[in-house]
Every structure is written in C-alpha cells, then in structure tokens.
Write a protein that holds these residues in place. Structure first.
Motif, PDB file in Angstrom:
ATOM      1  N   HIS A  22     -47.778  56.760  51.922  1.00 20.41           N
ATOM      2  CA  HIS A  22     -46.632  57.951  53.516  1.00 20.41           C
ATOM      3  C   HIS A  22     -46.285  59.065  52.333  1.00 20.41           C
ATOM      4  CE1 HIS A  22     -43.902  57.809  56.815  1.00 20.41           C
ATOM      5  NE2 HIS A  22     -44.150  58.657  56.619  1.00 20.41           N
ATOM      6  N   HIS A  72     -45.703  63.262  52.295  1.00 23.62           N
ATOM      7  CA  HIS A  72     -45.220  64.427  52.350  1.00 23.62           C
ATOM      8  C   HIS A  72     -44.961  65.583  51.740  1.00 23.62           C
ATOM      9  CE1 HIS A  72     -45.008  62.434  56.681  1.00 23.62           C
ATOM     10  NE2 HIS A  72     -43.702  61.969  56.606  1.00 23.62           N
ATOM     11  N   GLU A  82     -48.843  62.441  59.875  1.00 21.02           N
ATOM     12  CA  GLU A  82     -48.071  61.278  60.692  1.00 21.02           C
ATOM     13  C   GLU A  82     -47.086  61.523  61.928  1.00 21.02           C
ATOM     14  OE1 GLU A  82     -43.951  61.061  58.714  1.00 21.02           O
ATOM     15  OE2 GLU A  82     -43.096  58.748  59.502  1.00 21.02           O
ATOM     16  N   ASP A  95     -42.494  57.511  51.970  1.00 22.03           N
ATOM     17  CA  ASP A  95     -41.611  59.098  52.678  1.00 22.03           C
ATOM     18  C   ASP A  95     -41.255  60.036  52.271  1.00 22.03           C
ATOM     19  OD1 ASP A  95     -41.466  60.398  55.183  1.00 22.03           O
ATOM     20  OD2 ASP A  95     -39.997  58.397  55.931  1.00 22.03           O
TER      21      ASP A  95
END
Ligand SMILES: [Zn+2]
Length: 292
Positions: A35, A37, A137, A248
C-alpha cells in the motif's frame, strides 16, 4: 540447601524468561509494501521533498523489495515503474491504477463515468514495468456507494482482467463489492479502519477465500511491546496466507517515518513463527503478483 537450590533455579528461570522477552527476534527477511502512494505532493516533478532517490533510499534501508504503487495522479506510479534507480536497487514495482486525478475524485468516483474511461485508457497504456496489476486504492465513506454504477463496472472490469482491487471500505462494503465480482482478488486496505471486530474480519476471510487484509492503520492491531494483540495474533496464525503489510504514504509525513513504520512491522512479525512472518512480510504479496 534444597531451599537454596530451589531459589537459585527460580532465579535462573526468571532470568532466562526476561532474556527471552527482551531478545524478541525481529523479522529480518524482505518486505512487500502492499500500500504505497507516490502522490504529487511528495515529488511534484520539481520541488517535492521525496524525489525518486529519496524513496529508493527509504525502501532500501527498510528492506522493502517490492511494492504496490498507486498514486494521485498515476504519473507517480509510472515514474517509479520507469525509474532506473528503482530497478538498480532491485526493487520491483507492482503498478495499480489509481482512480483519482485529484482530491475531488475521492468522493464521487463510484458514479463518474469519466473515471471508468480514465481507468480503461490507463490500463491500455500500461507502465514501463509492464501491465497494471490492480486498481485502487479507492475509498467508500458510505458503503451504499459500493452499488454505484461505476463501482460495479470497475469490479467487473477487475475480475475480467484478473486485476486485484485495493479498497478502503467498511465491512458492509466488502459484502457489496464481492457480490459484483465474486472471483475478484480484493485487498481490504487497513482491514477495517473503522474498527470492524476481529471476529467480523474472521467471518469475512472465511466467507471470501480471495479476500486479503492489508494492515496499515488497523486499530487495535498491536499491544504491549509492539506485538500483535491476542485476537490479531490468532487471526494471523489461522490465516497466514491472507494478510499483507503496507506503508500507506498518503501524506508526506508518512514518508518521513517510512523506516520507523517498517521497523514497527518487523517487530511484530518477529513475534510470529518464522514461516508466518515471511508469508505476511513478503511471500503473500510476492505470490499474488508472481514475483520471485
Ligand atoms: Zn492509502
């Protein structure tokens, strides 16, 4: 004498118990960040504080050997996928198509046909590291929007193309999304950020064999010493093939603490049996996307 011996053995036992607690092994194998970004503000093409070399440095120091990249806009992911530095560091990019061109798209994507068209166009383009492997996501702040027309179409598109889906949703939306595309590989971002009970998580993992749980920001995950809380430990032991870890990096602050985040994962992974730790830390992600 007997009493002394008894005291001595009690002392020795206590001493070694303490050593066992403090010498808690830390997981030292490779990590798969499921996850990640690389959003515009992290790099911005010009003035962002986290250029590609900064990112490569953080991942390398953390032992992250592969990651799911999904960025707003997708240029963040395609930049990493095309980067010679990432490749030279031996880091594999698993590119996902982000549904968001900008912040406004977060709240209306599920009913916005132009987003569906953007996903199709992005999928057709692919990346320098090969085809996209997933979408997301995406977020659903109201689970009813899982029934939006575009949400349905995207779930079916993912199923047809065998793309994984990374979804930040509640437990109700998991049922709704799986109803649209029962064969899809759904990765539940945060595994219930609103705090769905461990029992509810267990129920969903049992009901949907292709559901995976990504554990960033999961409330109630860790307890004393940064180890898994008892109910999450038993979930990890009962479903070792179904969990993933993730950073994240949705805001730059998460980049600042990237290495600490990964050390946190290594700490509780180290408290699990070695085979379970290597599955959750690396193998589950690697197997999902065919990495060595
Ligand atoms: Zn995220």
């Amino acid at each position: 004498m007997k009493k002394t011996m008894h005291r001595l053995s009690t002392f020795v036992f206590a001493f070694f118990s303490c050593v066992a607690v403090f010498a808690q092994t830390i997981y030292t194998g490779p990590l798969f960040d499921a996850h990640l970004h690389y959003n515009e503000e992290a790099w911005n093409g010009k003035v962002g504080p986290h250029d590609v070399l900064d990112v490569v440095g953080r991942l390398s120091r953390s032992g992250v050997k592969a990651f799911v990249g999904n960025s707003r806009p997708n240029a963040g992911t395609t930049t990493l996928a095309a980067s010679a530095e990432v490749k030279a560091a031996g880091i594999k990019v698993v590119p996902f198509i982000r549904l968001y061109r900008n912040r406004a798209d977060y709240t209306g994507w599920f009913a916005d046909e132009s987003i569906y068209q953007m996903v199709l166009a992005e999928y057709a383009k692919g990346t320098a590291s090969g085809a996209y492997k997933g979408i997301g996501e995406f977020h659903l702040y109201d689970s009813a929007n899982a029934n939006g027309e575009v949400a349905k179409k995207l779930m079916r598109f993912a199923q047809d193309k065998q793309l994984a889906v990374l979804a930040h949703v509640d437990d109700t939306a998991i049922d709704l999304l799986m109803a649209h595309a029962p064969q899809v590989r759904l990765i539940w971002a945060h595994t219930g950020i609103g705090g769905a009970s461990a029992e509810r998580v267990r129920g969903l993992l049992t009901k949907y064999p292709k559901l995976m749980g990504e554990l960033s920001y999961r409330p109630g995950l860790t307890c004393d010493g940064g180890q898994l809380c008892p109910e999450w430990r038993s979930l990890a032991l009962d479903f070792p093939d179904r969990f993933l870890i993730g950073s994240d990096t949705w805001v730059n602050q998460r980049w600042t603490y990237y290495e600490e985040l990964m050390t946190g994962y290594r700490t509780w992974l180290g408290g699990l049996p070695a085979d379970v730790a290597s599955k959750i830390g690396w193998k589950n992600g690697a197997n999902l996307f065919g990495l060595k």
